[in-house]
Scaffold this motif. Structure first.
Motif, mmCIF file in Angstrom:
data_model
loop_
_atom_site.group_PDB
_atom_site.id
_atom_site.type_symbol
_atom_site.label_atom_id
_atom_site.label_comp_id
_atom_site.label_asym_id
_atom_site.label_seq_id
_atom_site.Cartn_x
_atom_site.Cartn_y
_atom_site.Cartn_z
ATOM 1 N N GLY A 1 0.829 -1.209 0.000
ATOM 2 C CA GLY A 1 0.000 0.000 0.000
ATOM 3 C C GLY A 1 0.856 1.248 0.000
ATOM 4 O O GLY A 1 0.636 2.179 -0.779
ATOM 5 N N VAL B 1 2.623 1.652 -3.499
ATOM 6 C CA VAL B 1 1.672 2.026 -4.543
ATOM 7 C C VAL B 1 1.206 3.464 -4.314
ATOM 8 O O VAL B 1 1.128 4.271 -5.244
ATOM 9 C CB VAL B 1 0.474 1.051 -4.582
ATOM 10 C CG1 VAL B 1 -0.585 1.537 -5.563
ATOM 11 C CG2 VAL B 1 0.939 -0.345 -4.971
ATOM 12 N N ALA C 1 -2.940 -2.348 -6.316
ATOM 13 C CA ALA C 1 -2.306 -2.818 -5.088
ATOM 14 C C ALA C 1 -2.598 -4.299 -4.852
ATOM 15 O O ALA C 1 -1.717 -5.086 -4.492
ATOM 16 C CB ALA C 1 -2.798 -1.981 -3.904
ATOM 17 N N ALA D 1 -3.480 -2.244 2.265
ATOM 18 C CA ALA D 1 -3.255 -1.632 0.961
ATOM 19 C C ALA D 1 -4.485 -0.861 0.482
ATOM 20 O O ALA D 1 -4.375 0.278 0.030
ATOM 21 C CB ALA D 1 -2.859 -2.701 -0.053
#
Lengths: 239, 360
Positions: free
Chosen positions: A78, A81, A106, A173
């Motif tokens: 997470g 990204v 993700a 994420a």
């Protein structure tokens, strides 16, 4: 105890009233995690095939990386990204942060090594003579590869199950790149956290039950297909 | 003469830098059954894989009906063949699925498949087996299914790589007789690889002796088995006594060969003093208590120094100044009341001895 019983009673009320908000969250969860799993399969299976069936320098290193990736902490995924998609980040111009697409990205990163790793294991347990046998009966190279895949189709389903199970239940994420925006990026896990924090336990329980049921249904379906080809242990044995 | 169905020329092949195959020329003609015979590790399977276009040799050319095989046409030509592996592998699922696999990859229409399936089912009496799962088959049944999935392709050449080595003796004999019957009946062009002398003699019309990746001898099976060209081939075809000798006398058609301080009489021609190898198969040796009156030219007095049993037959080693290996049935051995250490007479007919001339 009161809290628990009351919570469950209210949860079932919510479920049977077919609350549109709950329905929306569930549907979005299925869409995001489902498409992430499919994309992960489309990327992970070919990688699994290459790693399982071909020998090249660096193969072992790649297998080790895939295996590490299988246990990748979702919050770390997470974070990275989010960093990439951040307005001022390298891919910020795409304007993807806090969108469902960002969540899919993700989740693909989380599921991809899981699918690849399970595929490697599935394909490596196929008798290596299968390809030779297929060619001996006139198969082309592609047909021989297909014969191997067919032999591994059941254990490959485990890859799909594991991938889907991994992403539908993760929260780190999706929270970081999706942002839990109501009606847009709110999924079951993020909603459960939010409702619990706000003390609305009944809603949290209802959403949890849906999440459990979903993951059970998917696994039941895949297990059913997988076990259709399973055979009874062929002999009785002593302890 | 018509072009051979398949011909390989100047083939060389390597595994890990080691040369495993070096064959100048080998051809297969339509309708013949060629047996490639050699010990384990002689490169037989590799040769078969090269011939069946499963493996591309490092060097050399392969011609199919005079046409050179290349990357473009190899699949199309390979699909005119079928190869049975040493260890057959079955695809998960039913017997019938396995049998029609080769037709499916060739995209044969389903009506045709049905027709061919019926034919092969009766050819190998597979009626009850078709719907069963492959895991439920016995060893013999599995081999019949394995044969069926190759025969259903009606291959122009059928290649078999010791397909029966894992079977027990009675089942193997049964399956091999079955195979011979079907080959005869269908006129199937066949290339068969084996390390079994009996299989080679039983199936082959033409036999190719492969040793250390090289062809040592090839020809009609009777010729190769009775007239091996060298020591190694002699041992492979069942000669157990190979003796170094010298031509001591030569009068036109009969030679006197001296071995140790004994002499053999053998028909043939050779120069006086020439070194030769005297080859005697154990089944050609007669064992007797007393020297009998007979037409047999070569009799030696000797002592039984070895007795070993392979079931029905006993192997004897008789020390006649050289070690002569002989076979004798259990009943003859008892009848003659023999035991190890006994003195016996061992006889070999002059015409049963094969000479290998070393200076040819």
């Amino acid at each position: 105890m009161e809290l628990l019983f009351e919570g469950f009673r209210r949860a079932f009320e919510i479920l049977f009233s077919l609350d549109p908000e709950v329905f929306k969250i569930t549907w979005l969860t299925i869409k995001i995690s489902g498409s992430a799993t499919l994309i992960a399969l489309a990327l992970g299976l070919p990688l699994g095939i290459v790693l399982a069936l071909y020998r090249f320098p660096g193969r072992k290193l790649m297998v080790a990386m895939v295996n590490t990736g299988m246990g990748l902490p979702p919050v770390v995924v997470g974070l990275f990204v989010a960093l990439f998609l951040w307005k001022s980040g390298p891919l910020g111009f795409l304007n993807l942060i806090y969108t469902p697409t960002a969540m899919v990205i993700a989740q693909v990163i989380i599921a991809f090594p899981i699918v690849a790793g399970f595929s490697v294991a599935a394909l490596q347990q196929v008798d290596p003579q299968i390809a030779l046998q297929a060619r001996a009966l006139g198969a082309s190279r592609w047909q021989a590869l297909w014969a191997i895949l067919k032999e591994a189709r059941l254990p490959t389903l485990a890859a799909v199950m594991a991938g889907f199970g991994g992403v539908i239940s993760e929260i780190g994420a999706v929270l970081m790149v999706g942002g839990n925006i109501k009606g847009y990026t709110r999924v079951l896990t993020t909603a459960i956290v939010l409702e619990t924090r706000m003390g609305r336990f009944a809603v949290a329980i209802a959403l949890s039950l849906i999440l459990l049921t979903l993951s059970f249904l998917v696994n039941y379906l895949l297990t059913y297909v997988q076990q259709r080809g399973a055979r009874e242990w062929p002999y009785r044995s002593w302890r | 003469m018509a072009l051979p169905k398949l011909e390989i020329k100047d083939i060389e092949h390597y595994y890990g830098g080691r040369r495993v195959l070096e064959v100048q020329k080998l051809s297969v003609r339509e309708g013949e059954c060629v047996v490639i015979f050699g010990p384990n590790g002689s490169g037989k399977s590799t040769l078969l894989r090269v011939m069946s276009l499963m493996e591309k040799p490092a060097r050399g050319m392969i011609f199919y009906e005079g046409k050179e095989v290349n990357n473009k046409n190899s699949l199309e030509i390979r699909r005119r063949f079928a190869l049975l592996l040493q260890n057959p592998v079955f695809f998960q699922g039913s017997v019938v699925k396995n049998i029609v696999y080769g037709l499916n990859v060739r995209r044969v229409p389903s009506e045709k498949i049905k027709e061919k399936l019926e034919k092969v089912t009766s050819l190998f009496s597979l009626d009850g087996l078709l719907p069963r799962r492959v895991e439920e088959l016995s060893g013999g049944e599995a081999q019949r299914v394995n044969l069926a999935r190759a025969f259903i392709l009606e291959p122009e050449i059928l290649f078999l790589d010791e397909p029966f080595s894992a079977l027990d003796a009675p089942t193997r004999e049964e399956v091999i007789s079955e195979l011979k019957r079907v080959i005869k009946k269908t006129g199937q062009t066949t290339v068969f690889v084996t390390h079994h002398r009996e299989e080679a003699a039983f199936l082959g019309e033409r036999v190719v002796i492969l040793l250390e990746g090289k062809i040592y001898q090839q020809g009609p099976v009777e010729e190769v088995f009775s007239k091996p060209v060298c020591d190694e081939v002699a041992r492979l075809v069942g000669v157990e006594t190979v003796l170094r000798g010298k031509v001591a006398q030569s009068d036109g058609s009969l030679l006197k060969i001296s071995v140790a301080d004994q002499s053999f009489f053998v028909p043939g021609e050779a120069k006086l003093g020439e070194e030769v190898l005297v080859c005697i198969k154990p089944e050609e040796v007669i064992i007797s208590k007393n020297k009998p009156e007979s037409s047999v030219r070569n009799w030696f007095r000797g002592k039984i120094v070895e007795v070993s049993s392979y079931g029905r037959i006993l192997n004897l080693g008789v020390d006649c100044g050289f070690l002569l290996k002989a076979l004798i049935t259990q009943s003859s051995y008892r009848e003659l009341n023999l035991r190890e250490g006994d003195e016996v007479w061992a006889g070999v007919k002059a015409t049963s001895i094969h000479l290998i001339r070393r200076e040819e």
